[in-house]
Design a protein around this motif. Sequence first.
Motif, short mmCIF file in Angstrom:
data_model
loop_
_atom_site.label_atom_id
_atom_site.label_comp_id
_atom_site.label_asym_id
_atom_site.label_seq_id
_atom_site.Cartn_x
_atom_site.Cartn_y
_atom_site.Cartn_z
N ASP A 38 1.01 -10.38 -3.15
CA ASP A 38 1.44 -10.49 -1.74
C ASP A 38 1.77 -9.13 -1.14
N LEU A 39 0.94 -8.16 -1.45
CA LEU A 39 1.18 -6.80 -0.95
C LEU A 39 1.04 -6.72 0.57
N ALA A 40 0.10 -7.48 1.12
CA ALA A 40 -0.07 -7.49 2.58
C ALA A 40 1.18 -8.07 3.25
N LYS A 41 1.80 -9.10 2.59
CA LYS A 41 3.05 -9.67 3.12
C LYS A 41 4.16 -8.64 3.09
N ALA A 42 4.21 -7.91 1.99
CA ALA A 42 5.24 -6.87 1.86
C ALA A 42 5.06 -5.83 2.97
N GLU A 43 3.84 -5.45 3.23
CA GLU A 43 3.56 -4.48 4.30
C GLU A 43 4.05 -5.00 5.64
N THR A 44 3.70 -6.26 5.93
CA THR A 44 4.09 -6.87 7.21
C THR A 44 5.61 -6.93 7.35
N MET A 45 6.27 -7.33 6.29
CA MET A 45 7.74 -7.45 6.34
C MET A 45 8.40 -6.10 6.60
N LEU A 46 7.92 -5.07 5.90
CA LEU A 46 8.52 -3.73 6.07
C LEU A 46 8.22 -3.16 7.45
N LYS A 60 14.76 6.27 4.96
CA LYS A 60 13.39 6.71 4.70
C LYS A 60 12.77 6.03 3.50
N ARG A 61 13.64 5.42 2.66
CA ARG A 61 13.11 4.69 1.52
C ARG A 61 12.27 3.49 1.97
N VAL A 62 12.60 2.93 3.14
CA VAL A 62 11.80 1.80 3.67
C VAL A 62 10.37 2.26 3.91
N TYR A 63 10.21 3.47 4.46
CA TYR A 63 8.87 4.02 4.67
C TYR A 63 8.19 4.28 3.33
N ALA A 64 8.97 4.69 2.35
CA ALA A 64 8.41 4.93 1.01
C ALA A 64 7.92 3.61 0.41
N TYR A 65 8.69 2.52 0.60
CA TYR A 65 8.24 1.21 0.10
C TYR A 65 6.97 0.77 0.83
N LEU A 66 6.95 1.00 2.13
CA LEU A 66 5.77 0.63 2.92
C LEU A 66 4.54 1.38 2.41
N LEU A 67 4.74 2.65 2.12
CA LEU A 67 3.63 3.45 1.59
C LEU A 67 3.16 2.91 0.24
N GLN A 68 4.10 2.49 -0.58
CA GLN A 68 3.74 1.92 -1.88
C GLN A 68 2.92 0.64 -1.70
N ALA A 69 3.33 -0.20 -0.76
CA ALA A 69 2.62 -1.46 -0.51
C ALA A 69 1.16 -1.19 -0.11
N ILE A 70 0.99 -0.18 0.74
CA ILE A 70 -0.37 0.16 1.20
C ILE A 70 -1.15 0.82 0.07
N GLU A 71 -0.48 1.69 -0.68
CA GLU A 71 -1.15 2.41 -1.77
C GLU A 71 -1.69 1.44 -2.82
#
Length: 402
Positions: A38-46, A60-71
């Motif tokens: 559910d990585l796409a869901k994680a991206e949407t939520m963040l 800024k950790r939220v942006y780091a998590y978002l980057l991880q989801a996309i990566e």
Amino acid sequence: MKKKLIAITLLVLTITPCLRGQNKEISQARSYIKSGKDLAKAETMLREVIENDSTGSIDKRVYAYLLQAIEKQYAEGNEKLYLKQAYDTTALFTLTKKLFDVAIQLDSIDAQPDEKGRVKIKYRTKNATMLNTCRPNLFFGGTYHLRKGNYDEAYALFDTYIQCASQPMFAGYDYANSDRRMAEAAYWATYSGSQLNDADKVLKYAEMAEKDTSKLCYVLMYEAEAYQMKDDSDNYLATLVDGFAGFPKFSYFFPRLIDHYTQTGEFEEALDVSNKALEVDSTSILFLYAKSNILLALGKNDECVDVTLRIVELNDTLPEAYYNIGMALLNKVLLLEKANDRKAKAEIKRIYEEARPFLEKYRELAPDRKKKWAPALYRIYLNLNMGRQFEEIDKIINEDRQ
């Protein structure tokens, strides 16, 4: 004082549920990322957490998590393509663009000083290393979309590819000097802008695109078109001049440069351009015909006849060549008639006789252009006392007036 405490308490009570909601969303997104599902869901939520933050206090950790989801989505897509499994190639290039957009945004936040003015950049080195390996897909994604005719998407990818050179997080890679594809990427960005009829997009990287000398003539053409769209006549003309100087035989620059000078009444400048063009190719019908028209406009009738006869020698099927010769000769008659010299009568008749076959040939080759050949032949037949031919032309002119 009590009122202030009450207000602060109410504010805290208002913010607290929001923070709890955000923390819950962030926690759930992190779980998705860790599980790799559910990585796409994680991206949407963040993204929703970031978008709904009205205080600007997102860690800024939220942006780091978002980057991880996309990566992780990017890595999955890459693996499927490598294993030749079913996967939408477009999605990989979309994810590549997202990676860079989010990483650059994170880097900007990461580089901000804290409350004590200290700058502690945490994510830059790691993210730059990761993105450097992905960066070629920005270029290949751009060319992929070009082939599909998706010029907006192509431009966006090339734009990001080029912008990396000016991003602080990539300073160590020195893309401006080390990347041999930069000029080519700039060219394709310029080309995409041209296809979108967006002058600003054309001009943004045009100077860089000019370094790709194999396509320079096209870059200058797109620049000229962009300046024309912006009604920037000075730069439009300057680009035409540069383009003609470098590529006199390229089909775009010469005719437009001639058109510009003739429309502005700068016939001597137009004549100079045509002479320079003929120095490059003395047998070009286009160059000769342009010079013929200019000489006719300048009243240099003998020169016009000489140049245009050269066209007829090279190609005897071009109607306008015969017309220009005929009109140049008739212009000579007008000058003699204005002089009111009795001795010139024989010369006038001779010139009418000389002009007749050229204008008759023009009529033969361009029968539909009556408005051009009919008045000219009317004059000739009248002054040469050619009754039958005159009556025919007179009838044609009168029929057109009805």
